[in-house]
Motif scaffolding. Sequence first.
Motif, PDB file in Angstrom:
ATOM      1  N   THR A 114      26.896  38.018   3.967  1.00 37.29           N
ATOM      2  CA  THR A 114      27.735  38.230   5.152  1.00 37.29           C
ATOM      3  C   THR A 114      26.866  38.153   6.401  1.00 37.29           C
ATOM      4  OG1 THR A 114      29.227  39.644   3.878  1.00 37.29           O
ATOM      5  CG2 THR A 114      29.330  39.806   6.275  1.00 37.29           C
ATOM      6  N   LYS A 115      27.336  37.423   7.409  1.00 36.47           N
ATOM      7  CA  LYS A 115      26.568  37.212   8.637  1.00 36.47           C
ATOM      8  C   LYS A 115      27.330  37.754   9.832  1.00 36.47           C
ATOM      9  CE  LYS A 115      24.353  32.991   6.919  1.00 36.47           C
ATOM     10  NZ  LYS A 115      24.991  33.117   5.560  1.00 36.47           N
ATOM     11  N   GLU A 143      32.336  35.764   4.153  1.00 37.99           N
ATOM     12  CA  GLU A 143      31.849  36.486   2.967  1.00 37.99           C
ATOM     13  C   GLU A 143      32.275  37.948   2.986  1.00 37.99           C
ATOM     14  OE1 GLU A 143      29.232  32.943   3.445  1.00 37.99           O
ATOM     15  OE2 GLU A 143      30.072  34.478   4.781  1.00 37.99           O
ATOM     16  N   PHE A 144      32.599  38.451   4.136  1.00 38.16           N
ATOM     17  CA  PHE A 144      32.948  39.880   4.248  1.00 38.16           C
ATOM     18  C   PHE A 144      34.204  40.220   3.442  1.00 38.16           C
ATOM     19  CE2 PHE A 144      35.171  43.374   6.504  1.00 38.16           C
ATOM     20  CZ  PHE A 144      34.213  44.361   6.357  1.00 38.16           C
ATOM     21  N   THR A 145      35.110  39.281   3.281  1.00 37.62           N
ATOM     22  CA  THR A 145      36.391  39.549   2.596  1.00 37.62           C
ATOM     23  C   THR A 145      36.371  39.189   1.118  1.00 37.62           C
ATOM     24  OG1 THR A 145      37.227  37.349   3.200  1.00 37.62           O
ATOM     25  CG2 THR A 145      37.653  39.158   4.746  1.00 37.62           C
ATOM     26  N   SER A 146      35.243  38.767   0.584  1.00 37.52           N
ATOM     27  CA  SER A 146      35.213  38.292  -0.809  1.00 37.52           C
ATOM     28  C   SER A 146      34.903  39.415  -1.769  1.00 37.52           C
ATOM     29  CB  SER A 146      34.159  37.183  -0.959  1.00 37.52           C
ATOM     30  OG  SER A 146      32.877  37.692  -0.670  1.00 37.52           O
ATOM     31  N   SER A 187      36.915  40.989  13.571  1.00 32.03           N
ATOM     32  CA  SER A 187      37.396  39.622  13.332  1.00 32.03           C
ATOM     33  C   SER A 187      36.588  38.996  12.211  1.00 32.03           C
ATOM     34  CB  SER A 187      37.268  38.770  14.602  1.00 32.03           C
ATOM     35  OG  SER A 187      38.062  39.318  15.645  1.00 32.03           O
ATOM     36  N   VAL A 188      37.172  38.031  11.520  1.00 28.79           N
ATOM     37  CA  VAL A 188      36.483  37.250  10.483  1.00 28.79           C
ATOM     38  C   VAL A 188      36.656  35.782  10.849  1.00 28.79           C
ATOM     39  CG1 VAL A 188      36.414  36.600   8.050  1.00 28.79           C
ATOM     40  CG2 VAL A 188      36.794  39.005   8.712  1.00 28.79           C
ATOM     41  N   GLU A 189      35.541  35.123  11.019  1.00 27.48           N
ATOM     42  CA  GLU A 189      35.522  33.715  11.441  1.00 27.48           C
ATOM     43  C   GLU A 189      36.330  33.506  12.722  1.00 27.48           C
ATOM     44  OE1 GLU A 189      33.687  31.380  10.134  1.00 27.48           O
ATOM     45  OE2 GLU A 189      32.969  32.552   8.419  1.00 27.48           O
ATOM     46  N   GLY A 190      36.227  34.480  13.624  1.00 29.77           N
ATOM     47  CA  GLY A 190      36.872  34.382  14.929  1.00 29.77           C
ATOM     48  C   GLY A 190      38.321  34.807  14.959  1.00 29.77           C
ATOM     49  N   LEU A 199      42.848  43.060   4.285  1.00 32.60           N
ATOM     50  CA  LEU A 199      41.548  42.935   3.637  1.00 32.60           C
ATOM     51  C   LEU A 199      41.742  43.055   2.126  1.00 32.60           C
ATOM     52  CD1 LEU A 199      38.473  42.699   3.866  1.00 32.60           C
ATOM     53  CD2 LEU A 199      38.378  45.208   4.083  1.00 32.60           C
ATOM     54  N   GLY A 200      41.268  42.049   1.372  1.00 30.03           N
ATOM     55  CA  GLY A 200      41.297  42.101  -0.086  1.00 30.03           C
ATOM     56  C   GLY A 200      42.622  41.630  -0.656  1.00 30.03           C
ATOM     57  N   GLY A 201      42.609  41.474  -2.011  1.00 35.45           N
ATOM     58  CA  GLY A 201      43.795  40.992  -2.715  1.00 35.45           C
ATOM     59  C   GLY A 201      44.937  41.971  -2.674  1.00 35.45           C
ATOM     60  N   GLU A 202      44.649  43.261  -2.556  1.00 36.74           N
ATOM     61  CA  GLU A 202      45.696  44.274  -2.518  1.00 36.74           C
ATOM     62  C   GLU A 202      46.313  44.414  -1.126  1.00 36.74           C
ATOM     63  OE1 GLU A 202      44.134  47.862  -4.090  1.00 36.74           O
ATOM     64  OE2 GLU A 202      43.626  46.984  -6.050  1.00 36.74           O
ATOM     65  N   GLY A 203      45.733  43.659  -0.191  1.00 36.31           N
ATOM     66  CA  GLY A 203      46.304  43.665   1.159  1.00 36.31           C
ATOM     67  C   GLY A 203      46.079  44.960   1.904  1.00 36.31           C
ATOM     68  N   LEU A 204      44.791  45.367   1.952  1.00 41.97           N
ATOM     69  CA  LEU A 204      44.445  46.585   2.689  1.00 41.97           C
ATOM     70  C   LEU A 204      44.652  46.315   4.181  1.00 41.97           C
ATOM     71  CD1 LEU A 204      43.271  49.468   2.358  1.00 41.97           C
ATOM     72  CD2 LEU A 204      41.023  48.457   2.781  1.00 41.97           C
TER      73      LEU A 204
END
Length: 251
Positions: A168-169, A187-190, A220-223, A229-234
Amino acid sequence: MKDGKEVRRVSIAVIAGVCGLALLAGGGIAWWTANRSPTPADTQSSAPTNAPALSPSPAESPVVIIPVPPPTPVPAPTAQTPNAQTPNAQTPNALVPKLPQPKPLQQTDVQTVQVYWVKEANGKFEGVPTKVAVKQADKPDAALQAAFNSLLAGPKDGTVSSEIPNGTKLRGLSVKNDGVYVDLSAEFTSGGGSNSMTSRLGQVIYTATSLQPNTKVWISVEGKPLELLGGEGLEVAQPSTRQSFDKNFPL
């Protein structure tokens, strides 16, 4: 004729005799004068009465010998061996290159920020703050950027961990009047479950508010603003605060 010759012979003989007597008389007088002792009267009459007393000449003066002490021996100067460890003392300053010395960080040049890790306890994750010293910055952006660089690099202490995925950057960080804006890479959301998602979100929010705990955070993620967040939809609140996170996602 005979009478004339006889008279002439008598006259010559008389003259010769007289001359001889005169010579004898003169020689006798001269010898007597030279050999007779002078009388006191003659001495006083011949010596000058007013002659000044003559001082003895340097040649006639008594010689005074002054003892001279023997000369004190002067120790010969010892040769000084150049000190190999101090060449600057024997080398002109103009020829000695001066290397720049690193300036040690003073206490006033250091600023402390907090980076948040997590530790598992009883099946749950607990936030663990760690103080990190960074270079004093005129703007809070630089201090928070240094804190996030340390956060994304991972912990050095084996007793704590990070739920933020490797790789994550930090794409951008800015501090504005209404709060802190953080932009992370995809990468933060993987990967990870709900506990992992909750923990990484808490790490970002608490580290972003380490200078001002009550400030607001936009993530923000990628702007793009992070809403789920995540598959469970946090669901992620925009903006988020420490208070809203502790209320919605208690660790």
